[in-house]
Design an enzyme around this catalytic site. Structure first.
Site, mmCIF file in Angstrom:
data_model
loop_
_atom_site.group_PDB
_atom_site.id
_atom_site.type_symbol
_atom_site.label_atom_id
_atom_site.label_comp_id
_atom_site.label_asym_id
_atom_site.label_seq_id
_atom_site.Cartn_x
_atom_site.Cartn_y
_atom_site.Cartn_z
ATOM 1 N N LYS A 1 0.831 -1.214 0.000
ATOM 2 C CA LYS A 1 0.000 0.000 0.000
ATOM 3 C C LYS A 1 0.864 1.263 0.000
ATOM 4 C CE LYS A 1 -3.951 -2.129 0.114
ATOM 5 N NZ LYS A 1 -4.894 -2.035 -0.990
ATOM 6 N N GLU B 1 -9.884 5.758 2.963
ATOM 7 C CA GLU B 1 -10.718 4.698 3.511
ATOM 8 C C GLU B 1 -9.786 3.531 3.798
ATOM 9 O OE1 GLU B 1 -10.251 5.074 0.283
ATOM 10 O OE2 GLU B 1 -9.512 3.051 -0.099
ATOM 11 N N SER C 1 1.894 -9.624 -0.734
ATOM 12 C CA SER C 1 1.529 -8.209 -0.662
ATOM 13 C C SER C 1 1.787 -7.577 0.700
ATOM 14 C CB SER C 1 0.053 -8.046 -1.029
ATOM 15 O OG SER C 1 -0.736 -8.901 -0.223
HETATM 16 C C1 LIG Z 1 -1.441 -6.956 2.726
HETATM 17 C C2 LIG Z 1 -2.570 -6.674 1.796
HETATM 18 N N1 LIG Z 1 -2.667 -7.378 0.660
HETATM 19 C C3 LIG Z 1 -3.672 -7.169 -0.218
HETATM 20 C C4 LIG Z 1 -4.649 -6.247 0.031
HETATM 21 C C5 LIG Z 1 -5.744 -6.113 -0.969
HETATM 22 O O1 LIG Z 1 -5.705 -4.951 -1.682
HETATM 23 P P1 LIG Z 1 -5.384 -4.900 -3.235
HETATM 24 O O2 LIG Z 1 -6.238 -5.929 -3.892
HETATM 25 O O3 LIG Z 1 -5.711 -3.527 -3.618
HETATM 26 O O4 LIG Z 1 -3.929 -5.215 -3.423
HETATM 27 C C6 LIG Z 1 -4.578 -5.477 1.215
HETATM 28 C C7 LIG Z 1 -5.560 -4.450 1.526
HETATM 29 O O5 LIG Z 1 -5.627 -3.846 2.550
HETATM 30 C C8 LIG Z 1 -3.512 -5.706 2.111
HETATM 31 O O6 LIG Z 1 -3.413 -5.014 3.271
#
Ligand SMILES: Cc1ncc(COP(=O)(O)O)c(C=O)c1O
Length: 388
Positions: free
Chosen positions: A90, A112, A373
């Site tokens: 993020k 948000e 992520s």
């Molecule tokens: C660690 C992590 N992975 C994935 C996501 C999912 O978001 P996005 O699909 O936008 O990558 C989030 C959302 O808060 C997150 O904190």
């Protein structure tokens, strides 16, 4: 294909666009105009690059998952966004957007948040660059993600609980958009994923494509063919997946986005409008948005970024689902095999790889790049609860 800008109106095929109240059109126009100018300005690009490197910790490594690879009979490479400052991808987009907001002369960031990672990243960037920050969060997510709420407040952000609807991300986003209308003169809306009205889905993808661009170069060092057979990422709104896929759209790699079974907007959704853009969304026959569910707070969003809906229609990317039980198992498996406790969101991608290998969908000897992520610290209380 290549990761291109959307059409002039911000359309990816029939998806995307801008479906906002009249009062927000000038604000969206302003963001679009400023983003286009900034993105073409070498000094903005080099400042962002420097900030991502000296503050956020880029480039992140690709880590071969040695033991799991040997056990599964594949080559599994992990793109380590969990190692970034604040613990998830993020921060890439937040720093980009915060620098844009600064360039636009705004004094406050509005955001948000679901799992709290985007809120924490926004609160962090706000503190570092001298903005005030207001973060909207559903009451149910506040209960689930106590630690991140505390982190945001420690960083000086105001966290506003949202008590409407399902009291989750969907409602927090509606509230943040409403609030933006009334404070647009001094506030920049820092959106958390590839969603919202044009130019947000495109802009956030551009800020996140650093994941895929880096990974492509890094994979070349590990893989005989240079690119992996599969590129896998979890999907909430879809920003880590969009950023990862953007680096591989023009390769033969199979792109796989993994949704939560209870929030499967691509798999179970139909075309509709949500939060200012057209996409695939979970809704009933009257167009009422349905409640989504996932053990991972951010993955219960009932829609998906418009580019993903488009890539799905084109057949360029595939969208699959896993359930909470598989996710928890996968998180533990990665932990004991590789010494990495990832976020519940990221564990969705791991869960699909485990299942796909077992079912022969990923053949022996295949190479897989998986974007981790985020890190799992925020989810440990949820896991403690689920193992009681
Ligand atoms: C660690 C992590 N992975 C994935 C996501 C999912 O978001 P996005 O699909 O936008 O990558 C989030 C959302 O808060 C997150 O904190």
């Amino acid at each position: 294909m290549d990761a291109r800008p959307p059409s002039g109106l911000g359309r990816f095929g029939e998806y995307g666009g801008r479906f906002v109240p009249e009062s927000l059109v000038p604000a969206c126009d302003e963001v679009e105009r400023e983003f286009r100018a900034a993105w073409e300005d070498p000094s903005f690009r080099s400042r962002l690059e420097r900030v991502l490197s000296v503050y956020a910790g880029r480039p992140t490594p690709v880590t071969p998952a040695w033991r799991l690879s040997a056990e599964l009979g594949i080559t599994l490479l992990l793109k380590r966004e969990d190692l970034l400052h604040t613990g998830s991808h993020k921060i890439n987009s937040v720093l980009g957007q915060a620098l844009l907001g600064q360039r636009m002369g705004k004094r406050r960031l509005i955001a948000e948040t679901g799992a709290g990672q985007h809120g924490v990243a926004t609160a962090t960037a706000a503190a570092w660059l001298g903005f005030a920050a207001t973060v909207f969060m559903g009451e149910r997510d506040i209960e689930r993600q106590e630690l991140n709420v505390f982190r945001m407040r420690m960083l000086g952000a105001e966290v506003v609980p949202v008590s409407t609807g399902s009291r989750t991300l969907k409602d927090a986003t509606s509230e943040a958009l409403r609030h933006w209308v009334s404070s647009v003169n001094d506030s920049y809306y820092c959106i958390g994923s590839v969603m919202g009205p044009h130019p947000y889905p495109w802009m956030v993808r551009e800020f996140q494509r650093v994941i895929g661009d880096e990974a492509r170069t890094q994979c070349a060092a590990y893989l005989r063919t240079g690119t992996p057979d599969f590129v896998v990422a979890c999907i909430g709104g879809g920003s880590n997946a969009a950023g990862t896929f953007a680096g591989f759209l023009d390769t033969p790699a199979q792109l796989v986005g993994v949704e939560a079974a209870g929030g499967a907007a691509v798999n179970a959704g139909t075309t509709g409008v949500l939060h200012g853009f057209r996409t695939k969304v979970l809704q009933d026959s009257h167009g009422q948005i349905s409640y989504a569910h996932s053990i991972a707070a951010r993955l219960d969003y009932p829609g998906i970024g418009p580019e993903h809906a488009y890539l799905s229609d084109l057949g360029r990317a595939r969208y699959v689902t896993v359930d909470d039980h598989e996710v928890v198992k996968a998180l533990r498996k990665l932990g004991v095999s590789e010494g990495i406790l990832c976020a519940l969101e990221s564990a969705h991608a791991v869960a699909w790889v485990l299942r796909a290998v077992e079912q022969g969908e990923i053949p022996p000897g295949a190479t897989v790049l998986l974007t981790l992520s985020g890190r799992g610290d925020k989810d440990m209380p949820t896991l403690m609860e689920s193992t009681r």
